[in-house]
Design an enzyme around this catalytic site. Structure first.
Site, PDB file in Angstrom:
ATOM      1  N   ASP A 242       0.864  -1.178   0.000  1.00 28.27           N
ATOM      2  CA  ASP A 242       0.000   0.000   0.000  1.00 28.27           C
ATOM      3  C   ASP A 242       0.903   1.231   0.000  1.00 28.27           C
ATOM      4  O   ASP A 242       2.030   1.202  -0.518  1.00 28.27           O
ATOM      5  CB  ASP A 242      -0.976  -0.061   1.196  1.00 28.27           C
ATOM      6  N   ASP A 243       0.436   2.307   0.578  1.00 30.79           N
ATOM      7  CA  ASP A 243       1.150   3.584   0.564  1.00 30.79           C
ATOM      8  C   ASP A 243       2.559   3.430   1.157  1.00 30.79           C
ATOM      9  O   ASP A 243       2.811   2.533   1.965  1.00 30.79           O
ATOM     10  CB  ASP A 243       0.332   4.586   1.397  1.00 30.79           C
TER      11      ASP A 243
ATOM     12  N   ASP B 165     -12.564   4.696   4.467  1.00 35.62           N
ATOM     13  CA  ASP B 165     -11.726   3.641   5.051  1.00 35.62           C
ATOM     14  C   ASP B 165     -12.460   2.886   6.156  1.00 35.62           C
ATOM     15  O   ASP B 165     -13.145   3.489   6.989  1.00 35.62           O
ATOM     16  CB  ASP B 165     -10.447   4.254   5.635  1.00 35.62           C
TER      17      ASP B 165
ATOM     18  N   LYS C 130      -3.533  -0.842  -6.726  1.00 39.52           N
ATOM     19  CA  LYS C 130      -4.575  -0.127  -5.973  1.00 39.52           C
ATOM     20  C   LYS C 130      -4.326   1.354  -6.221  1.00 39.52           C
ATOM     21  O   LYS C 130      -3.218   1.856  -5.975  1.00 39.52           O
ATOM     22  CB  LYS C 130      -4.466  -0.454  -4.480  1.00 39.52           C
TER      23      LYS C 130
ATOM     24  N   ASP D 296      -5.428   5.196  -5.539  1.00 37.36           N
ATOM     25  CA  ASP D 296      -6.100   6.017  -4.533  1.00 37.36           C
ATOM     26  C   ASP D 296      -6.506   7.382  -5.105  1.00 37.36           C
ATOM     27  O   ASP D 296      -6.268   7.657  -6.288  1.00 37.36           O
ATOM     28  CB  ASP D 296      -5.145   6.153  -3.327  1.00 37.36           C
TER      29      ASP D 296
HETATM   30  C1  GLA Z   1      -6.493   6.033   1.703  1.00 40.67           C
HETATM   31  C2  GLA Z   1      -7.047   4.651   1.328  1.00 40.67           C
HETATM   32  C3  GLA Z   1      -6.543   3.623   2.315  1.00 40.67           C
HETATM   33  C4  GLA Z   1      -5.027   3.606   2.316  1.00 40.67           C
HETATM   34  C5  GLA Z   1      -4.505   4.998   2.640  1.00 40.67           C
HETATM   35  C6  GLA Z   1      -2.999   5.089   2.462  1.00 40.67           C
HETATM   36  O1  GLA Z   1      -7.013   6.480   2.900  1.00 40.67           O
HETATM   37  O2  GLA Z   1      -8.453   4.689   1.311  1.00 40.67           O
HETATM   38  O3  GLA Z   1      -7.055   2.336   2.006  1.00 40.67           O
HETATM   39  O4  GLA Z   1      -4.570   3.188   1.056  1.00 40.67           O
HETATM   40  O5  GLA Z   1      -5.074   5.977   1.784  1.00 40.67           O
HETATM   41  O6  GLA Z   1      -2.508   6.357   2.762  1.00 40.67           O
END
Ligand code: GLA
Length: 419
Positions: free
Chosen positions: A101-102, A236, A179, A181
């Site tokens: 992810d991030d 989220d 993914k 965002d």
């Molecule tokens: C957003 C997404 C989360 C995650 C964060 C990462 O809030 O909805 O699922 O990926 O960014 O910073």
């Protein structure tokens, strides 16, 4: 060809990948033909064609770093996660994607050519080496970016304006999943920004599962299937009973838009992260399975308890999620504030039925009545309790009733018995 099948298979493309998707979707459509499905609206939803990468014929299963690790990730964590998925049987159970992810990338693009690069401190071997490692375990690697100038953490660049370049780079690294965002956007609509990355992925030369994460803006379920394989319908998730239920309730409104190749996404699993009790995580996992939500594990699988592993690897529940028909189960009846019945069509003329007690204090008797769950009056069924791994004695005609504890559920597969 039935109109539903025609709409799934655009005549303009000869791509073999698309052919595979079409065939599977056609088989599912034929199997579903006996059942009334809610009609698609006259807008984009009704005319949509599948995003043509042949992926996501059942909801994606895997792991993602965010819910547990947030920005505290590095290549050792990802490698040991891949090892653990194999060692404890989750890979075999179907959890294939290992998704960053991030915070995986360096803070800025390279000066000369503007490439996104792995953070040299936390991913010193680079993403290609990580993908090679994950692939060597029989798994697939996912990556993350944003349809904006930065990602949500603001610790790395987003892909806005760099879609083609980034998609080609991800493909060259052997990435299998993106993914995408929605932070640091520039005011252009989601349909445009997420569409650009969709085209870039198709042009990248590699089939890459595309997971849209724009939190349900612009009624994404109505167009997400034209661009990607899944789309977040909510903000989220948080690791609480009420937060989890809020997300699945919002997601439920869009059930009709899910089908093989494109899924509603109420966000990743919190099972095993500690914020809910065992029975609440059973509810969480059951709802995600019946609603055909992505099953993306969000806990640390290198330190997973037996209880958590038991939930995540329940093959009978996973089989509901991964049923080839791909029909999203829905809330079909409600008694008072707390008692609900959810139901969904499965292949082989079976039904998945979930009895849910949202109340905090009392056990309650909950009845699934045949007209609500879509079984014809007079049909007798056999009921399999997929958490107890037991088939109930006798047959049921007209309804099925069970006592369900507070913050708990029962999940059954009903199979018609020959009359
Ligand atoms: C957003 C997404 C989360 C995650 C964060 C990462 O809030 O909805 O699922 O990926 O960014 O910073």
């Amino acid at each position: 060809m039935a109109p539903e099948i025609q709409s799934l298979c655009p005549s303009t493309t000869a791509a073999l990948l698309l052919l595979a998707a079409c065939l599977a979707a056609a088989v599912a459509a034929l199997d579903a033909a006996d059942y009334a499905r809610p009609p698609l609206p006259a807008g984009g939803g009704g005319r949509r064609v599948l995003f043509a990468n042949g992926l996501g014929l059942t909801p994606q299963m895997g792991w993602n770093s965010w819910n547990h690790f947030q920005c505290d990730i590095n290549e050792a964590v990802v490698r040991s996660t891949a090892d653990a998925l194999v060692a404890i049987g989750l890979a075999k159970a179907g959890y294939t994607y290992v998704n960053l992810d991030d915070c995986w990338a360096d803070s800025e693009r390279t000066k000369e050519v503007g490439y996104m690069v792995a953070n040299p401190k936390t991913f010193p071997s680079g993403i290609k080496a990580l993908a090679d490692y994950v692939h060597s375990k029989g798994l697939k690697l996912g990556i993350y970016s944003s349809a904006g100038t930065r990602t949500c953490s603001n610790r790395m660049p987003g892909s806005l304006g760099y879609e083609e370049r980034d998609a080609k780079m991800f493909a060259s690294w052997g990435v299998d999943y993106l993914k995408y965002d929605n932070c640091y956007r520039d005011g252009t609509p989601e349909t445009v920004r997420f569409g650009r990355m969709s085209r870039a992925l198709v042009n990248s030369g590699r089939p890459i599962f595309y997971s849209l994460c724009e939190w349900g803006f612009m009624e994404v379920p109505k167009w997400g299937g034209m661009y990607g394989n899944s789309w977040r319908t909510t903000g989220d998730i948080n690791d609480t009973w009420s937060g989890m239920l809020d997300n699945i309730d919002l997601n439920d409104a869009y059930a009709r838009y899910a089908k093989p190749g494109g899924w509603n996404d109420p966000d990743m699993l919190e099972v095993g992260n500690g914020g809910m009790a065992y029975n609440e995580y059973v509810v969480h996992f059951s709802l995600w399975a019946i609603a055909k939500a992505p099953l993306v594990i969000g806990c640390d699988v290198t330190r997973v308890s037996n209880e958590t592993l038991g939930i995540l690897s329940n093959a009978e529940v996973i089989a509901i999620s991964q049923d080839r028909l791909g029909v999203q189960g829905q809330k079909v009846s409600k008694y008072g504030n707390d008692l609900e019945v959810w139901a969904g069509q499965l292949s082989g003329h079976r039904k998945a039925v979930l009895l849910l007690n949202r109340g905090a204090t009392r056990s309650a008797s909950i009845t699934a009545a045949w007209p609500d769950v879509g079984i014809r009056r007079g049909v007798a069924v056999e009921a399999r309790d997929v958490w107890k791994h037991e088939t109930l004695p006798g047959w049921f005609t007209g309804s099925l009733t069970a006592v369900v504890g507070p913050h708990s559920c029962k999940l059954f597969v009903l199979t018609p018995v020959p009359s």
